[in-house]
Each structure stands twice: as C-alpha cells, then as structure tokens.
Enzyme design. Structure first.
Site, mmCIF file in Angstrom:
data_model
loop_
_atom_site.group_PDB
_atom_site.id
_atom_site.type_symbol
_atom_site.label_atom_id
_atom_site.label_comp_id
_atom_site.label_asym_id
_atom_site.label_seq_id
_atom_site.Cartn_x
_atom_site.Cartn_y
_atom_site.Cartn_z
ATOM 1 N NE ARG A 22 -3.714 -2.487 0.876
ATOM 2 C CZ ARG A 22 -4.010 -3.765 0.830
ATOM 3 N NH1 ARG A 22 -3.062 -4.675 0.942
ATOM 4 N NH2 ARG A 22 -5.250 -4.163 0.650
ATOM 5 C CB SER A 23 4.516 1.883 0.319
ATOM 6 O OG SER A 23 4.692 1.310 1.595
ATOM 7 C CE LYS A 72 10.746 -4.433 6.625
ATOM 8 N NZ LYS A 72 9.722 -4.330 7.662
ATOM 9 C CG ASP A 109 8.895 -1.317 10.178
ATOM 10 O OD1 ASP A 109 8.250 -0.538 9.448
ATOM 11 O OD2 ASP A 109 9.438 -2.347 9.742
ATOM 12 N N GLY A 135 5.836 -12.367 19.879
ATOM 13 C CA GLY A 135 6.669 -12.449 18.677
ATOM 14 C C GLY A 135 8.070 -11.963 19.005
ATOM 15 C CB ALA A 136 11.140 -12.982 19.436
HETATM 16 P P1 NAP Z 1 9.181 -12.771 11.174
HETATM 17 O O1 NAP Z 1 10.511 -12.165 11.412
HETATM 18 O O2 NAP Z 1 9.034 -13.902 10.216
HETATM 19 O O3 NAP Z 1 8.605 -13.264 12.606
HETATM 20 C C1 NAP Z 1 7.425 -14.016 12.686
HETATM 21 C C2 NAP Z 1 7.028 -14.177 14.141
HETATM 22 O O4 NAP Z 1 5.791 -14.903 14.176
HETATM 23 C C3 NAP Z 1 8.028 -14.970 14.977
HETATM 24 O O5 NAP Z 1 8.062 -14.445 16.272
HETATM 25 C C4 NAP Z 1 7.415 -16.375 14.958
HETATM 26 O O6 NAP Z 1 7.773 -17.166 16.071
HETATM 27 C C5 NAP Z 1 5.951 -16.024 15.045
HETATM 28 N N1 NAP Z 1 5.115 -17.160 14.610
HETATM 29 C C6 NAP Z 1 5.046 -17.711 13.366
HETATM 30 N N2 NAP Z 1 4.188 -18.744 13.359
HETATM 31 C C7 NAP Z 1 3.720 -18.867 14.634
HETATM 32 C C8 NAP Z 1 2.799 -19.751 15.269
HETATM 33 N N3 NAP Z 1 2.187 -20.740 14.580
HETATM 34 N N4 NAP Z 1 2.536 -19.563 16.578
HETATM 35 C C9 NAP Z 1 3.140 -18.581 17.269
HETATM 36 N N5 NAP Z 1 4.028 -17.694 16.739
HETATM 37 C C10 NAP Z 1 4.310 -17.849 15.430
HETATM 38 O O7 NAP Z 1 8.130 -11.684 10.683
HETATM 39 P P2 NAP Z 1 8.151 -10.085 10.960
HETATM 40 O O8 NAP Z 1 8.813 -9.419 9.838
HETATM 41 O O9 NAP Z 1 8.642 -9.878 12.352
HETATM 42 O O10 NAP Z 1 6.590 -9.735 10.857
HETATM 43 C C11 NAP Z 1 5.677 -10.110 11.876
HETATM 44 C C12 NAP Z 1 4.303 -9.510 11.573
HETATM 45 O O11 NAP Z 1 4.363 -8.084 11.559
HETATM 46 C C13 NAP Z 1 3.759 -9.931 10.193
HETATM 47 O O12 NAP Z 1 2.393 -10.185 10.340
HETATM 48 C C14 NAP Z 1 3.978 -8.682 9.347
HETATM 49 O O13 NAP Z 1 3.036 -8.560 8.312
HETATM 50 C C15 NAP Z 1 3.749 -7.600 10.383
HETATM 51 N N6 NAP Z 1 4.376 -6.314 9.987
HETATM 52 C C16 NAP Z 1 3.538 -5.267 9.725
HETATM 53 C C17 NAP Z 1 4.069 -4.052 9.333
HETATM 54 C C18 NAP Z 1 3.128 -2.901 9.039
HETATM 55 O O14 NAP Z 1 3.485 -2.024 8.267
HETATM 56 N N7 NAP Z 1 1.962 -2.867 9.636
HETATM 57 C C19 NAP Z 1 5.459 -3.882 9.232
HETATM 58 C C20 NAP Z 1 6.292 -4.975 9.539
HETATM 59 C C21 NAP Z 1 5.720 -6.191 9.905
HETATM 60 P P3 NAP Z 1 9.041 -18.161 15.979
HETATM 61 O O15 NAP Z 1 10.230 -17.322 16.324
HETATM 62 O O16 NAP Z 1 8.732 -19.196 16.963
HETATM 63 O O17 NAP Z 1 9.084 -18.697 14.559
#
Ligand code: NAP
Length: 281
Positions: A22-23, A72, A109, A135-136
């Site tokens: 959407r950017s 990233k 972010d 989340g981490a």
């Molecule tokens: P990421 O680095 O892939 O991290 C994913 C996270 O989700 C990890 O903590 C992972 O845990 C957890 N996870 C995955 N499957 C799971 C499950 N079944 N049960 C519990 N935890 C689970 O992704 P990210 O880049 O941090 O993004 C995370 C979210 O933020 C996404 O939904 C993304 O769309 C959103 N986001 C939004 C924006 C925005 O502009 N609004 C910007 C950035 C990100 P594990 O470590 O155990 O795998």
C-alpha cells in the site's frame, strides 16, 4: 539528495514480492497533496539483484527507497551507513540517498507502531504500565527497541521459540523479560498494552493462540497486521471493551519520516488518506 526545486523525485519499494504493498497509495497521495513533482514506484528485486538495485539508486538520482521482505536484514552490509536505532534492531526499512550519493539506512517500523498507539490514545505513554509483545522476529525487535528507547519500564516478550525471546532480553537488557510460550497468558496480568508482532491472524493464517481472559479491562491491544484490518485477536479484544489498533497505523506512521527525508515535507495522516487506503481493501 539535495532537493533541486521542481526536480522530479523518485522513491520506491525494493522487495520480493511487492505487488501487495500500500506504500504507493500513501506516498503518491502525499506527493499530490503537497504538489511535489515525483512518484513512488514498486521494484520487485530478487535477492541476487539487491546489490545491483542499490547501486542504481544513486546512479538514477532517486531520493531513496523502502525495503521489505526478504531484504530488510541483508541490505545492511550493502549500504554505506546505518542509523543507530536500525543497527540495534538489526534491520533497515528505509534508505535515503545522501547529497554525496551514499546510502543511509533507517528503521521507522517501531516508532511507527508506538506513534499509532499514541494516535489512538494521546494519553498513553510507554511507561504507563507493563507491555507484552508477542513475537520475536524482525517486527517485534523494532517494536521492542522503540518502546525501550521511549521509556517503557517493563516489556514482556513472549515467543513460540523461546531462544529468540531470550535474544531480545539479552540485547535490550532490564526493561525486557523473556516469557515462555506456555506462560503467555500469565504475561497478560496487569499490562497496559498488548502487541501482536507475529503473523498469526493474518488472512490465510490461523488466529493467534492467546486467550484474553486475563487481559486487564483498560489495556490497549495493537496488532501489526492490517490484512484483515480486524484480526481475531483485535475482534476478541474489542468485544471485551479494549481500545484496538491495527497495523495500518504503523504503516502510515513509518512512512511519514521517510517521505520527509526524501521530499522535504513532514506529511500529515488525514482522513482522505485513510479513506484512500481503505479503498484498496
Ligand atoms: P518474522 O521475522 O518472520 O517473525 C514471525 C514471528 O511470528 C516470529 O516471532 C514467529 O515465532 C511467530 N510465529 C510464526 N508462526 C507462529 C505460530 N504458529 N505460533 C506462534 N508464533 C508464530 O516476521 P516479521 O517481519 O517480524 O513480521 C511479523 C508480523 O508483523 C507480520 O504479520 C507482518 O506482516 C507484520 N508487519 C507489519 C508491518 C506494518 O506495516 N503494519 C510492518 C512490519 C511487519 P518463531 O520465532 O517461533 O518462529
């Protein structure tokens, strides 16, 4: 890059894939609103072409770009300079082409998320009470870094893979405590803010496995996800009376400082911009 009056400015998004973003709606809306000649465009860039694409930014006299999945982290050693907050997060989401053609990386972010909570409740402050972040991954790291930098005194990080939560605890020190996944509902006791930084609840994925019975009545619940705009977590929190904030607020707020760095104007989030984004769903 120096803003030559009337020079056409280009910025864009490097990622793979990028079509869902959407950017362009946000930045092109602001370019029109502030009568700045320019365009924000999408660049699908694969991992092996990332370095070439970055070299092209200055050569093409672009103002800069956003960076998204999967670049990233990998972009960091390929640019000239990384802002201290982005260094601490370990990821870059915005690159600015400097006057001398060098590339400087930022990560907006986390601050975007914190600002989205303030926009929803101007009285909220990061030190109002304990905060639980689920989340981490990269996004959680950005949120925790900004919350810690802005004065949060207690941040409980809950993650399915405990070692990654512990990494955040050792990286950020005292305000952060890693909580085991099995104890995630205990981590809701007495909190002022709950943030979902996992992908659970996103369209096509199961809901976040977290019962809200122990969530205090006045706690705010934020979800970084914006597709759908109301995740099952936010719907459950709203039904319990919580103020809820989806990931559109983060998306819009991280874009403001990027636009300012590229085009010289700190833009406003107005109702017509929010309507333009809503129209894309
Ligand atoms: P990421 O680095 O892939 O991290 C994913 C996270 O989700 C990890 O903590 C992972 O845990 C957890 N996870 C995955 N499957 C799971 C499950 N079944 N049960 C519990 N935890 C689970 O992704 P990210 O880049 O941090 O993004 C995370 C979210 O933020 C996404 O939904 C993304 O769309 C959103 N986001 C939004 C924006 C925005 O502009 N609004 C910007 C950035 C990100 P594990 O470590 O155990 O795998």
């Amino acid at each position: 890059m120096a803003l030559t009056p009337h020079a056409f400015g280009i910025a864009g998004l490097l990622g793979w894939p990028v079509a869902h973003s959407r950017s362009p709606v946000i930045h092109n809306h602001w370019l029109a609103r502030y009568s700045i000649p320019g365009r924000y465009v999408l660049f699908p860039v694969s991992a092996e072409k990332l370095s070439d694409a970055l070299r092209g930014l200055a050569a093409l006299r672009m103002r800069g770009c956003n960076v998204t999945t999967p670049h990233k982290q990998t972009v960091m050693p390929l640019i000239d300079d990384v802002d201290p907050l982005a260094k601490q997060i370990g990821a870059v989401n915005t690159i600015v082409v400097q006057d001398d053609g060098t590339l400087r990386g930022f990560n907006n972010d986390g601050n975007g998320f914190v600002q989205s909570i303030r926009d929803a409740d101007p009285a909220w402050r990061p030190d109002r009470g304990p905060i639980t972040v689920v989340g981490a991954g990269g996004a959680a790291r950005a949120v925790v870094a900004s919350l810690a930098m802005q004065g949060a005194r207690e941040i409980r990080v809950v993650n399915r893979t405990h070692a990654r939560a512990e990494e955040l605890q050792s990286l950020f020190g005292p305000p952060v405590t890693a909580v085991r996944w099995e104890a995630r509902e205990d981590a809701l006791d007495g909190i002022a803010l709950l943030a979902n930084a996992t992908d659970q609840g996103m369209s096509g994925k199961p809901a976040l496995d977290l019962a809200l019975d122990r969530l205090p009545a006045g706690a705010i619940v934020g979800d970084l996800i914006y597709t759908p705009r109301e995740t099952p977590l936010l719907a459950a929190a709203r039904k319990r009376g919580s103020l809820t904030v989806n990931g559109l607020g983060l998306l819009l707020n991280q874009a403001r400082p990027a636009f300012e760095a590229w085009f010289g104007v700190l833009p406003e989030i107005t109702p017509d911009l929010v309507r333009a984004i809503e129209a894309t769903f």
